[in-house]
Design an enzyme around this catalytic site. Structure first.
Site, short mmCIF file in Angstrom:
data_model
loop_
_atom_site.label_atom_id
_atom_site.label_comp_id
_atom_site.label_asym_id
_atom_site.label_seq_id
_atom_site.Cartn_x
_atom_site.Cartn_y
_atom_site.Cartn_z
CE LYS A 155 -4.09 1.80 2.46
NZ LYS A 155 -5.00 1.58 3.62
CB SER A 161 -8.31 3.30 2.35
OG SER A 161 -7.47 2.69 3.33
CB SER A 195 -8.55 0.47 5.25
OG SER A 195 -9.33 1.65 5.21
#
Ligand SMILES: [Mg+2]
Ligand SMILES: [Zn+2]
Lengths: 509, 118, 492
Positions: A96, A171, A195
């Site tokens: 990420k 996310s 997330s």
């Protein structure tokens, strides 16, 4: 191979053309370690898969082509020299893009950090390298991890590999989509209110949020510090377990790191759930949950019972307050964490005659709307006269949630719920109404507030053909039990299993 | 599950009365100042409505009787996490300054911070 | 941070500094000091960068103290140790404490919040005893991180005219203790004494090198005025940039008069932060507190609470060195020293020498006088306590005059040796009474005109005759005895 996979989006088809991208992380590591394949060839195949498919999916903000090939060469050299290159030798991992990577762009999908090259590696990045894993790219996310759809990325959304008209969840949407699309067998995300788990559910992969403090946050760009936790993605439970074991464990650079070794989860995957008591949380699967999601959660409960667990309904009343408490606490911490983006030391600067004016101009130009909204909300919740009513109250609710979970865990080893009330939604469905977007996190948020671990396991498809995830929740440090139960659910979904039709994902055994 | 309808946020102009109770446009402007953000007139309107919707949803928390409940700032019951007073290498200055928008004399250059002293 | 209470001072009541306005109304001064001290650690408070003054700009920096995205703080154990030493020396209770974030934007501050202790500081409720016997309450002594340092370029280095500023973050994250004193100070001199005493405690405990000139000790003064004889606290102004005790005294006096000018004109004091300009000798307004400080304090989620074990606190107590107030008291108790003398001797770090010399049979009065007036601070060279004792004895017994004693002492400091032998080598035998009387008579006879003036009552002329006697006796005469003989002759 399920029928869903063969009719899947371009990313998956592209991946299949270059071959070898269906292998699990553990299979790849075994091949590399045994010398059956070189790490460089594994990385080359995955880079080719990304080149073919990521134009459509946009899982990555930045593909680390050079760095990944160089790291793979080093793994091959170590093998040739007779050294142990680590348990995840040669396995590509999607990071990420809120994990700091030295000398590699790290943006948080924000204009304000565009072009920034961190001078240091996050602890998890260093541990991945030490395990022989290969960081293959920086995966897209909602800006500063604020969102549930990855639509709030300054660099454009990521598309769900199962239906490119839909969001991948967020996310950590880029990491989840990368794993689902076969761009990497493993991904790391961060989970502040769901997330990791939400995009795992939407993309049909395994996603896990560890106990707060189990994985070092050093080098994870903070959203809400008391809630953030890095978690693994994998296409199989065993892969996610292997990744967790590599990144978890005490880190002296993180004061909130638990002073204990990484939980041994791989070793217990076959232990089954015989005799476990599992509670189905009524507050998290009632009205507001789509009927198909409820059906899949019921099927998961049946599968666990069939494997010898005892499943009963349980009420955890304070979880209904989780969403409200979260949307006061997380923005409050974020408003402070994001103050440092002021145009002085790094990142975007928009010039102005005074420093204050420069701060305002830079932040106004550099942050997207959702980030601004949360900074505003959090600043308000902390401001003079409102602290007690909002932030202070939310901290008390946090205590209530912890107490209610503790009461439930006196009677149950684990809890079960949907990961999300619905399947992945189409682009734009919730962007105009922030609150409706926030509501997608209603099932995942309570674990973050309590600091407890939870895992999302793919469990079939919804009426719309999109993946559905079920969530297992446990008390602090119950990772081994969670993974045992997750493995049982996974097994029940295998073509030979008895829990329902195999769908939405591949088995690698 | 307690999920409220989200119509309020979507059609903010219909809920002026409710919005005014929660948070005013002036509040939002003040908060933007504190947060060093500049909002256009339209953004001020939009954010006022949207923040009010979230705060209204948080009404269940706000109105809860939590007398005697201690706050949880942190999910871990850790105390006294300390490190030894031993020097570790600092960063290379060139690498640090390379990230800066403006540098002069090996320092970070900023416009004058008028009236901002603390 | 200011946590003013309304309690009055404790200990000896100090006569307040007052300013009388044109209408005849007297206003009295109330001062509370906030002192920031950098702790003398090897590394910064939350990272392993060197805590070092004078390094090349931006060389002692890392992801943590630069506030880079993703970095996290870890508290330095030695910071806690030194803070507790100081706290216990200030008679504070050590309590479980929590770090908060104080949120405001400023380019010196890398994260745009300062990690500081707020409602649960490590040290609470202490006091500092000053040499004059007055006691100033200490509300708290809490931990926080220092900021970086800006240099203002253009406009003669003055911030308001600066074209731009240059920031060095070497100091960012240096550990600070902020000592918040109660508003118990009544005079500018007492403020100076408080700062000097605090500095002595910081040095004694090893908590800080306390150098005001290098900024490792920084003083802010909260100044207010009230009608003389009343108890309520007036609106205060906080004065920053006090780089020396001299500035502190001047700034307080200036500010007292400025406030009285306003108050006597019927105006209201606006609570604000003011900047002391040493060159102009005045304070300038920096910003009004009424412009809503809203620091949005909340518990720092990246750090965990600090709860030093009772054993740790006990170990700190056991290792505390004797502190100035206790040393002054011990010196007075053993020698009968007056407050001011005891203060001076302890300040010069000579009390241990004096006490050992007393034990060795020295004369307490002579020892104190020589220590307070004739020995340099903490630098007694080769002088030993037995030798010091012997000199004081010889002086007290009349074997040496004061002047001779000083000469012998100086020689002992320079090279050591036997006081008797030094006195003998110098020819410092005691003068007989007849010899002295003869020398005085000779001096009187040498200048009849001056002698007449002395007899007529001009005391200034005495010095002339004392000087003549000293010259004639090569300094062997005892000045006191000469004066007594002169007065005797004049009267007779
Ligand atoms: Mg302070
Ligand atoms: Zn540092």
């Amino acid at each position: 191979m399920s029928e869903r996979d063969t009719s899947g989006p371009g990313g998956r088809q592209g991946a299949e053309e270059v071959g070898g991208l269906e292998a699990s992380a553990l299979q790849l590591a075994a091949q590399v370690r045994s010398g059956a394949r070189s790490a460089v060839s594994v990385v080359e195949d995955h880079l080719a898969g990304i080149a073919a498919g990521d134009g459509e999916i946009h899982a990555f903000n930045h593909v680390m082509e050079e760095e990944a090939l160089a790291a793979a060469s080093r793994v091959d050299e170590r093998l040739a020299a007779g050294e142990d290159p680590g348990p995840l030798a040669g396995v590509p991992v999607a990071l990420k893009d809120n994990l700091c990577t030295r000398g590699v762009p790290t943006t948080c999908s924000s204009r304000i950090l565009e072009g920034w090259l961190p001078p240091y590696d996050a602890t998890v990045v260093a541990r991945l390298a030490a395990s022989g894993a290969i960081a293959i790219g920086k995966a897209n996310l909602d800006e500063f991890a604020m969102g549930s759809s990855t639509e709030h990325s300054a660099f454009g959304p990521t598309r769900n590999p199962h239906d490119t008209g839909r969001v991948p969840g967020g996310s950590s949407g880029g990491s989840a989509a990368a794993v689902a699309a076969g761009f990497a067998p493993l991904g790391l995300g961060s989970d502040t209110g769901g997330s990791v788990r939400l995009p795992a559910a939407y993309c049909g992969v395994v996603g896990m949020k560890p106990t707060y403090g189990a994985v070092s946050r050093y080098g994870l760009i903070a959203f809400a510090s008391s809630l953030d936790q890095i978690g693994p993605f994998g296409r199989t439970v065993a892969d996610a377990a292997a990744l967790l074991e590599v990144v978890a464990g005490h880190d002296p650079l993180d004061s909130t790191s638990i002073d204990a070794p990484a939980p041994a989860v791989s070793a217990v995957l076959d232990a089954g759930v015989e005799g476990l008591r599992i509670g189905l949380v009524t507050e998290l699967s009632g009205e507001g949950t789509d009927p198909d999601v409820r059906r899949r959660v019921a099927a998961a409960a049946e599968a666990l019972e069939a494997a010898g667990a005892k499943v009963e309904d349980v009420s955890v009343p304070a979880t209904t307050l989780g969403l409200s408490a979260y949307y006061l606490i997380a923005p409050a911490e974020a408003s402070s964490n994001l103050a440092r983006y002021d145009g002085v030391r790094y990142g975007l600067r928009v010039d102005a005659p005074t420093n204050g004016g420069m701060n305002v101009a830079s932040r106004t130009a550099g942050f997207g709307d959702e980030v601004k909204r949360r900074i505003m909300l959090g600043t308000y919740a902390l401001s003079a006269g409102y602290y007690d009513a909002y932030y202070g109250k939310a901290q008390q609710v946090r205590t209530l949630i912890i107490r209610d979970f503790a009461a439930a865990y006196e009677r149950f080893d684990l809890l079960l719920s949907p990961t999300a009330p619905t399947t992945a939604f189409p682009f734009g469905a919730k962007t105009a109404d922030p609150l409706s977007m926030y509501l997608t996190d209603v099932c995942t948020i309570p674990s973050n507030l309590a600091g407890d671990p939870a895992i999302s396991v793919p469990y079939g498809l919804g009426d719309d053909g999109m993946p559905i995830g079920v969530q297992l929740l446990g008390p602090a440090l119950s990772e081994p039990t969670l993974f045992r139960a997750a493995a049982v659910l996974e097994h029940s979904m295998a073509p030979t299993g008895d829990g329902g039709p195999a769908a939405g994902r591949e088995r690698t055994t | 599950m307690r999920i409220r309808t989200s119509e309020r946020g979507r059609a903010g102009h219909l809920y002026d009365a409710f919005v005014a109770e929660r948070i005013t446009r002036e509040d939002v402007a003040h908060v933007a100042d504190l947060a060093r953000l500049s909002l256009s007139e339209e953004e001020l309107d939009l954010f006022t409505v949207q923040l009010a919707a979230v705060l209204d949803h948080a009404e269940d928390v706000e109105s809860l009787d939590t007398e005697g409940v201690p706050p949880t700032a942190h999910p871990l019951p850790l105390v006294n996490v300390l490190r030894e007073d031993v020097v570790r290498p600092s960063l290379d200055r060139a690498e640090v300054l390379a990230a800066a928008p403006a540098v002069e004399d090996d320092r970070f250059r900023v416009p004058p911070a008028l009236g901002e002293e603390q | 941070m200011t946590f003013l209470t309304t309690d009055a001072g404790v200990g000896t009541i100090v006569e307040p500094f007052t300013v009388t306005d044109p209408s005849g109304q007297a206003w009295e001064l109330v001062v509370g000091l906030e002192v920031h001290c950098e702790l003398a650690t090897a590394t910064k408070i939350f990272c392993g960068c060197a805590n070092e003054f004078g390094s090349e700009p931006n060389t002692n920096v890392c992801p943590v103290c630069l506030g880079l995205p993703g970095s996290l703080p870890v508290l330095n154990r030695q910071v806690v140790e030194l803070a507790m030493r100081l706290g216990r020396a200030l008679r504070c209770r050590v309590e479980p404490s929590v770090f908060h974030r104080k949120n405001y934007f400023y380019p010196d501050m890398p994260k745009d919040y300062q990690v500081s202790q707020y409602d649960r500081p490590i040290n609470v409720d202490g006091e500092l005893e000053l040499p004059d016997g007055s006691v100033v309450g200490i509300e708290r002594a809490h931990l926080e991180e220092d900021t970086g340092k800006s240099t203002h370029v253009g406009g003669g280095g003055r911030i308001h005219d600066a074209l731009h500023s240059l920031v060095d973050y070497n100091r960012a994250g240096v550990p600070l203790v902020e000592i918040v004193g109660r508003p118990h100070i009544r005079t500018p001199e007492q403020a100076r004494a408080y700062v000097q005493e605090l500095r002595a405690v910081l040095l004694a405990t090893g908590a800080s090198d306390a150098k005001m000139e290098e900024g490792s000790m920084r003083v802010d003064a909260n100044v207010s005025m009230r009608r003389a004889g009343t108890d309520e606290l007036g609106t205060r102004c906080e004065i920053k940039n006090l780089n020396s005790t001299r500035s502190l005294v001047r700034a307080i006096e200036y500010e007292a008069r400025r406030q009285v000018d306003l108050l006597s004109a019927g105006e209201r004091i606006v609570q604000q932060t003011r900047h002391w300009d040493e060159a102009e000798g005045r304070t300038h307004t920096l910003r009004s507190k009424e412009e809503a400080d809203d620091y949005r304090y909340f518990p720092e989620p990246d750090l965990v609470p600090l709860e030093p074990a009772a054993e740790w606190v006990a170990a700190v107590d056991a290792a505390l060195p004797p502190l100035p107030a206790a040393r002054r008291r011990a010196l007075s108790d053993r020698t009968g020293a007056e407050q001011a003398t005891a203060a001076l001797v302890v300040e010069r770090d000579l009390d241990a020498l004096v006490l050992t010399a007393v034990d060795a049979g020295g004369d307490p009065d002579r020892l104190l006088t020589r220590a307070a007036n004739d020995l340099a601070a903490a630098d007694v060279g080769a002088l030993t306590a037995p030798a010091f004792a012997a000199v004081s004895r010889m002086e007290a017994d009349g074997a040496l005059t004061a002047t001779q004693a000083k000469v012998v002492l100086a020689e002992l400091v320079a090279g050591g040796g036997d006081p008797q032998a030094i006195a003998a080598a110098r020819g410092f035998e005691a003068m007989g009474e007849d010899e002295l009387a003869a020398a005085v008579d000779a001096a009187v006879a040498s200048d009849p005109a001056a002698w007449q003036r002395f007899v007529d009552g001009d005391p200034k002329v005495a010095g002339l005759f004392v000087g003549k006697v000293m010259k004639a006796t090569s300094g062997k005469a005892d000045g006191k005895a000469v004066n007594a003989l002169l007065r005797q002759r004049a009267a007779g």
